[in-house]
Scaffold this motif. Structure first.
Motif, PDB file in Angstrom:
ATOM      1  N   GLY A  26     -12.404  -4.893   7.447  1.00 42.94           N
ATOM      2  CA  GLY A  26     -13.633  -4.953   6.671  1.00 42.94           C
ATOM      3  C   GLY A  26     -13.606  -4.207   5.360  1.00 42.94           C
ATOM      4  N   ARG A  27     -12.434  -3.810   4.888  1.00 43.02           N
ATOM      5  CA  ARG A  27     -12.415  -3.045   3.640  1.00 43.02           C
ATOM      6  C   ARG A  27     -11.426  -3.601   2.637  1.00 43.02           C
ATOM      7  NH1 ARG A  27     -10.979   2.762   6.016  1.00 43.02           N
ATOM      8  NH2 ARG A  27     -13.056   2.258   6.764  1.00 43.02           N
ATOM      9  N   SER A  28     -11.618  -3.205   1.389  1.00 44.28           N
ATOM     10  CA  SER A  28     -10.752  -3.680   0.313  1.00 44.28           C
ATOM     11  C   SER A  28      -9.328  -3.178   0.518  1.00 44.28           C
ATOM     12  CB  SER A  28     -11.274  -3.194  -1.046  1.00 44.28           C
ATOM     13  OG  SER A  28     -12.582  -3.674  -1.278  1.00 44.28           O
ATOM     14  N   PRO A  29      -8.348  -4.013   0.210  1.00 44.23           N
ATOM     15  CA  PRO A  29      -6.949  -3.647   0.436  1.00 44.23           C
ATOM     16  C   PRO A  29      -6.398  -2.710  -0.627  1.00 44.23           C
ATOM     17  CG  PRO A  29      -7.074  -5.864  -0.456  1.00 44.23           C
ATOM     18  CD  PRO A  29      -8.493  -5.424  -0.235  1.00 44.23           C
ATOM     19  N   VAL A  30      -6.878  -1.477  -0.636  1.00 45.91           N
ATOM     20  CA  VAL A  30      -6.347  -0.458  -1.541  1.00 45.91           C
ATOM     21  C   VAL A  30      -5.075   0.114  -0.921  1.00 45.91           C
ATOM     22  CG1 VAL A  30      -6.801   1.741  -2.660  1.00 45.91           C
ATOM     23  CG2 VAL A  30      -8.655   0.086  -2.360  1.00 45.91           C
ATOM     24  N   PRO A  31      -3.987   0.231  -1.676  1.00 43.50           N
ATOM     25  CA  PRO A  31      -2.742   0.763  -1.103  1.00 43.50           C
ATOM     26  C   PRO A  31      -2.976   2.108  -0.419  1.00 43.50           C
ATOM     27  CG  PRO A  31      -2.336  -0.114  -3.295  1.00 43.50           C
ATOM     28  CD  PRO A  31      -3.820  -0.157  -3.089  1.00 43.50           C
ATOM     29  N   PRO A  32      -2.526   2.254   0.820  1.00 43.96           N
ATOM     30  CA  PRO A  32      -2.822   3.476   1.578  1.00 43.96           C
ATOM     31  C   PRO A  32      -1.988   4.667   1.132  1.00 43.96           C
ATOM     32  CG  PRO A  32      -1.397   2.054   2.859  1.00 43.96           C
ATOM     33  CD  PRO A  32      -1.747   1.288   1.613  1.00 43.96           C
ATOM     34  N   ARG A  33      -2.597   5.833   1.237  1.00 43.86           N
ATOM     35  CA  ARG A  33      -1.917   7.094   0.964  1.00 43.86           C
ATOM     36  C   ARG A  33      -2.150   8.030   2.146  1.00 43.86           C
ATOM     37  NH1 ARG A  33      -0.368   8.469  -4.029  1.00 43.86           N
ATOM     38  NH2 ARG A  33      -0.817  10.669  -3.625  1.00 43.86           N
TER      39      ARG A  33
END
Length: 212
Positions: free
Chosen positions: A186-193
């Protein structure tokens, strides 16, 4: 189709979801050995779900806080898989995954050792505080100010249960990969850190800190 992973805490786990439907789920308790076990575990989950890797649309992975080695294993695997399949990888905080299925006021508490806990508060699944690393005394003082029904969940829940005698206590040493997957979907695919709330115990030769 979404593959979700968690290696941050006391288990190596994965699940495959098709929308709201859980196709497969595996959780193997362990405190070490995530790196050796994760790839075979994922292969087993994919086989159980009956889908090919090429059918995946997204990968969800916990980013911490937790074991420095464990969270790096999950992140590296997820990023590698996402790059190979050209699909987005979405990071999920392990504290929010612990709290995700629960309603009301929920405090996700992970035993961070050294008389500290990782702590985050939620109201009906929505974060009402940022994740933090706190000494046990400081965390207990914050909890003592709460009123009304409260649920404590996580490996550190029992450490703070005496502060809130009426609280529901759910001991959990890992996040449910299904909860991770539902949050990631359910969330935007921001690159994970990676989410580090304190410096690692391990050092490089010469006393240098590990790279972020």
């Amino acid at each position: 189709m979404l593959l979700s992973l968690d290696t941050c805490l006391g288990a190596c786990s994965a699940a495959v979801l098709d929308g709201g439907r859980v196709l497969a789920r595996r959780v193997e308790p362990m405190t070490r050995g995530h790196q050796e076990r994760l790839a075979p575990l994922v292969a087993q989950v994919m086989a159980e779900a009956g889908i090919a890797f090429s059918q995946l649309d997204r990968v969800g992975v916990t980013v911490g806080p937790g074991s420095f080695t464990g969270l790096r294993v999950g992140l590296a695997f997820a990023k590698g898989l996402g790059a190979a399949l050209a699909i987005p990888v979405v990071g999920v905080g392990v504290l929010e995954a612990l709290a995700q299925p629960l309603g009301g006021t929920v405090l996700a508490v992970v035993d961070a050792k050294r008389d500290q806990v990782y702590l985050q508060a939620f109201a009906d699944g929505v974060a009402v505080s940022a994740p933090d690393a706190l000494p046990l005394g400081t965390a207990a003082a914050r909890l003592a100010e709460l009123a009304g029904p409260v649920t404590l969940v996580g490996s550190g829940a029992a450490l703070l249960a005496e502060v809130l005698p009426g609280a529901a206590v759910i001991a959990a040493d890992h996040a449910d990969p299904v909860a991770v997957g539902r949050l990631a979907a359910g969330r935007s695919p921001v690159p994970p850190r990676p989410l580090y709330l304190r410096a690692p115990d391990a050092k490089l030769p010469g006393g240098r800190d590990l790279p972020a």
